[in-house]
Design an enzyme around this catalytic site. Structure first.
Site, PDB file in Angstrom:
ATOM      1  N   GLY C 152       0.826  -1.199   0.000  1.00 28.10           N
ATOM      2  CA  GLY C 152       0.000   0.000   0.000  1.00 28.10           C
ATOM      3  C   GLY C 152       0.865   1.254   0.000  1.00 28.10           C
ATOM      4  O   GLY C 152       2.056   1.211   0.322  1.00 28.10           O
ATOM      5  N   CYS C 153       0.254   2.363  -0.363  1.00 29.01           N
ATOM      6  CA  CYS C 153       1.010   3.613  -0.484  1.00 29.01           C
ATOM      7  C   CYS C 153       1.481   4.090   0.890  1.00 29.01           C
ATOM      8  O   CYS C 153       2.678   4.322   1.100  1.00 29.01           O
ATOM      9  CB  CYS C 153       0.170   4.666  -1.187  1.00 29.01           C
ATOM     10  SG  CYS C 153      -1.495   4.891  -0.515  1.00 29.01           S
ATOM     11  N   TYR C 154       0.545   4.246   1.822  1.00 32.07           N
ATOM     12  CA  TYR C 154       0.945   4.673   3.170  1.00 32.07           C
ATOM     13  C   TYR C 154       1.945   3.692   3.798  1.00 32.07           C
ATOM     14  O   TYR C 154       2.934   4.123   4.399  1.00 32.07           O
ATOM     15  CB  TYR C 154      -0.279   4.796   4.076  1.00 32.07           C
ATOM     16  CG  TYR C 154      -1.218   5.950   3.815  1.00 32.07           C
ATOM     17  CD1 TYR C 154      -0.772   7.269   3.845  1.00 32.07           C
ATOM     18  CD2 TYR C 154      -2.580   5.739   3.598  1.00 32.07           C
ATOM     19  CE1 TYR C 154      -1.662   8.342   3.656  1.00 32.07           C
ATOM     20  CE2 TYR C 154      -3.465   6.797   3.411  1.00 32.07           C
ATOM     21  CZ  TYR C 154      -3.007   8.092   3.443  1.00 32.07           C
ATOM     22  OH  TYR C 154      -3.889   9.134   3.271  1.00 32.07           O
ATOM     23  N   PRO C 155       1.683   2.385   3.691  1.00 31.60           N
ATOM     24  CA  PRO C 155       2.623   1.442   4.310  1.00 31.60           C
ATOM     25  C   PRO C 155       4.035   1.521   3.735  1.00 31.60           C
ATOM     26  O   PRO C 155       5.012   1.284   4.452  1.00 31.60           O
ATOM     27  CB  PRO C 155       1.974   0.071   4.015  1.00 31.60           C
ATOM     28  CG  PRO C 155       0.514   0.369   3.985  1.00 31.60           C
ATOM     29  CD  PRO C 155       0.437   1.703   3.286  1.00 31.60           C
ATOM     30  N   THR C 156       4.166   1.844   2.451  1.00 27.51           N
ATOM     31  CA  THR C 156       5.505   1.976   1.878  1.00 27.51           C
ATOM     32  C   THR C 156       6.277   3.091   2.566  1.00 27.51           C
ATOM     33  O   THR C 156       7.421   2.913   3.019  1.00 27.51           O
ATOM     34  CB  THR C 156       5.399   2.249   0.364  1.00 27.51           C
ATOM     35  OG1 THR C 156       4.836   1.103  -0.268  1.00 27.51           O
ATOM     36  CG2 THR C 156       6.763   2.553  -0.238  1.00 27.51           C
TER      37      THR C 156
END
Lengths: 358, 358, 358, 358
Positions: C152-156
């Site tokens: 995911g974007c935030y998790p990256t």
């Protein structure tokens, strides 16, 4: 083959976008960034997006012709007008090709230059040999040029939108109205009160109506391409966005019976085989050319046809005679500046003009 | 005195701005918000900015003429066209004054309405008595009107910018070009793919060139004020900002010898004593009329005068004949909709037209 | 070698950016765009920026495993969660490599998936073999993976910012606060009322505080990398811009005597040789990673040091104990989605992971 | 009654918004605009939105105490810190009430002022009598004050969001984390490179983490209200929009068993009867307080409750212990500056504090 590239004026926006394009160009290598500042700039601090991106062996140095000539084949001038013509003669004498992104070599007539830019042209000799780098019309001359005058942003969008209609005698060469709007990078990188974020955000206004310096440049190009004096009025506006120019251009048809199809085909025909002009059916949007070297163009005949109720009912069968409206969109920093400069470089060095630009 | 106000269609943007204006209007009181929704809207949830702002005793109810008539003196219709003319007859019959923000009563000719809006006009009787609520020109009629057709946003900016020049015969009544740009609230509150934030942000494009429904409305107003058929072409664009319209209007002078001063004075003269039109020397900016009921106008003669180097040198002494360019800026939600509606209400109820609008 | 690429779900934003990257990838070729729509999409109309850009021989067809397998080596799934796990099993069985940009294979525990996404996981067999495609930590596994779950974007942005400090035991594994903000492309391409331009423009607000589905994904990754349960609170916000995520992360040091230099060096050490993580001294800005696959990170020890008057004087010698603040910026569409997907593809096919990404 | 108002520093943004509020204040009259410029400013040119708005008899003159005292009852200082304390003593001696929008009289301790603002405090006598003008907590003192220190923008949003929880002992007074974001008007009107439109547009970044001058101001206010030293860390960010502050504040509960309802009620109770604080259930948005004097606050207990799958499944039953998150939104130019200044003026002159502010 690898083209070795120097840039004069590395802290301008045009230089930033030029560096970004060249960093992924498969046959170019950035070698020298030349600055006039006494304390040489730290380019990765000037442009935080470049952190870690520049070649390890790049030289950031003074504007020293010999030093540049030692490591470069071509020099891009990313400096203001007047400054460019101070550097170009020496660079050319040293055997370097020069692509000037300033206005110094765009107007062929030194007298006109002086009127428009309020400064004597100090390099008329090279001015006489400079090639106006609009590849869609002057590619052959660009290929052998030693000095290319990279066109202005507004003039690029305007010439590409108007020339085909003039050349095919579909429109009158007089009374052309160019209503233009540009994102704020077009105004340069220097902080000014009217470009302060809270002034420009949520803002839209005209400026320099009929007095912008790009007006004579547009007229010159169209006059050259038409072979006949072309008259026009240019009214620019500032858009609250980073990058993009949209021009909405009003022209009078030579023949009131012209059709929408004929107009569309004139553009399709004019730009067949041209990789960077897209003739569209829908309305061009600055967003959809952003970060590309495309010029998106569409054309509308107004009124579209007999039977359009809205127009017809109130205003009779015309809107004061048919009008042709052309819409032209570019990224002012790419096709309007640094992308077109690389397109010119490609041509000058025998590469496919699209190299590194898709 | 306190004017009791009902609104039909409380969840539209025009209703939002109307409520905000009326909440600080010293002589108006919001009494009834009438919605067609089966489940009545929670207006403070629809518009989070209104939390705690509505009067405690306001009624949110169905579109019930009797209920509205019991507690109101005037009703604002903030509904789409076609819907407005379904409600207006009953409201008028019940003795209420009606200010319609839709297009239903703007075009005087029902046949034209049908062509433009592709729907039969179902209330020709009231249409015949409706007053076009552009107070700068029709204030006397507004004062005694029972039904006011509040002008469209683009037509407001256009009529105020063009009428003085037409009325003083300074410009030709044909071939007028209106290049317009509007913020996105003008497109309404409904989420649509092309108005999705990531599509519209950093975007600029034209739409409905020559086919927008406001084109015949503009032509009608100017034809009325000029007393002679006026022809024009209207080309709107979408701006990536919330609120504001800027129109850049190109006109042909009747007399090539007209001066900049004469043009400026024509506007000063036309709007002397008008509180909401500001004639400016600089370029109007949508930002500087935001949240106001002002229409800011400036005029430029192009070319400005013999001696302007840029224009003169390339294109000879003209730009294909002199052009007059008028710039006109409004807040599309205030002077272009809800502010003008309140201005009309003030006139209808004998108040100073500026009440609650500064 | 040319990797032949199919995309399922070509009308999503992640697909748009994937196509743009692949169109200039020197060793990839787009072959098949697979859509579930009954009427197949015209991708050049869906995305006007792509006009004339797609290969002439590309197939736009239904989601037909055999047809895709005939012309492709790898398939990117640009569809919503739940849909992805309907297509992946067949594609894998047909011998295709699969890179899933949805959330379906990110959470290793099917029970957790069901709780978080409120849907039974229907493909536990492949879930067990899926590799979490964060190349900075799992490159070796990615190289041999047949199915990659693209993070995911935030998790990256979160994992890259926090893992080095956890792994070096510089911070406590509990009570981590992640304050995040994302541009609106992160919300997808579907028009929704709260993402309508006039609602989101000039807007800033939080959403899903502590309840966002990326919270458990972040916790899973950090728990894996730390080898110990990590607890955190994730609070996202929506930014009025197109692309970019900035996370501001608050951590408690294990040792109050840690220095700014030690923290900086921990990151330098962790990402030595990693081409897409830039450890900065200044504050990361979403603007300066836009259109890149970079994650820009900087770290601050607060209070910076004894002697900082502002902090010290009022609040004593601490701010309630020292805090470590990490700033992490990515382009949510590139490093947060399509760029990282191509980075994974490069690894899976034995290419340098940067190919086509600078 | 009409309060006669002078402003020192009429070309700042705070002055602009102050003038706009006062121009529609029913009991205030702008009489004198005092500038230190050798050439007095043309305020209608500085702020094009004010064209035609200023009273005909307003004086634009030098900073002359006697001249101001002749025509004014109260003076607003819209000048930078250090400048304010040069003017205030004389104005107070002349019998004028003074509302200072700079930081000069906000920090009660002159030694702390010197540390934070790196300048000796030259007016300790008046500093000792200045009242901190946060009316929600200090209205009684404001009513009789001769000199009001108008709070900083960030401190206003922070104090209103945190004080009720501290005063009710619902949270610990240490380790408070304030993650803040502000629109660009907060940085003032001077054009600076990093605030140039193309740098700030589509941008988001932190600055001055833990070192911002508002940090000690916030700590001072909370320490005063709590009666006990409060420690906190303040991390501001710049938002690409004109106006608005959102603070996302992380606090530790004193009692892990506190409920969402108790937290909400603490705010409802604290602000009962306060016209300008709105306690919300949804997330505050800077857009929805724009152009208002409201502070919108909401509070979330995280994790919200046992049973929230996402949080619970990965991280156990907590997120490292429960956290309380408070969201607080203001318009930095209104409640964060000029609106609050008028609120203070209203109190000082015996008016209802909302006069002219809705």
């Amino acid at each position: 083959m690898s083209i070795r590239v120097a840039i004069v004026g590395p802290t301008s926006y045009t230089s930033l976008y030029l560096m970004q394009i060249l960093l992924r160009h498969p046959q170019a290598k950035l070698t020298y960034l030349a600055s006039q500042r006494a304390e040489l700039p730290d380019v990765e601090k000037e442009f935080p997006q470049l952190l870690g991106r520049l070649p390890a062996d790049i030289v950031v140095g003074p504007i020293d012709t010999r030093a540049m000539a030692d490591v470069s084949d071509v020099v891009f001038l990313c400096v203001p007008h007047v400054a460019a013509m101070q550097y170009a003669p020496d660079l050319l004498s040293a055997g370097l090709r020069v692509i000037d992104l300033s206005a110094d070599y765009r107007l062929a007539d030194a007298t006109l230059y002086q009127k428009v830019y309020e400064h004597v042209h100090t390099d008329p000799r090279n001015l006489a040999q400079a090639v106006y780098g609009l590849p869609e019309f002057f590619a052959e001359q660009v290929k052998t040029a030693r000095l290319v005058a990279n066109p202005g942003c507004y003039p690029t969008a305007a010439a590409l939108a108007i020339a085909p209609l003039l050349q095919r005698s579909l429109v009158k060469p007089t009374g052309i109205l160019i209503n233009a709007a540009s994102g704020i990078t077009g105004a340069g990188r220097q902080a000014k009160p009217h470009l302060h974020f809270p002034e420009m955000n949520e803002s839209f206004l005209a400026y320099a109506a009929g007095t912008h310096r790009h007006q004579p440049e547009i007229a010159q190009t169209l006059t050259t391409l038409k072979g006949q004096r072309v008259s026009l009025l240019f009214v620019p506006h500032l858009l609250p966005l980073d990058r993009g120019i949209l021009e909405t251009i009003y022209l009078d048809p030579n023949d009131e019976d012209v059709t929408q199809e004929e107009l569309f085909e004139a553009f399709e025909d004019a730009y067949e085989g041209q990789p960077f002009v897209r003739v569209r059916q829908d309305f061009p949007n600055v967003k959809y050319v952003r970060d590309t070297n495309f010029c998106d163009i569409s054309v509308r005949l107004c009124p579209p046809a007999p039977g359009n109720g809205a127009t017809e009912a109130v205003a009779g069968s015309d809107v004061g005679g048919a009008k042709i409206v052309v819409f032209s969109a570019i990224d002012n920093m790419i096709k309007g500046a640094s992308g077109q400069a690389v397109q010119n470089m490609n041509l000058m060095f025998g590469l496919d003009q699209t190299t590194g630009l898709f």
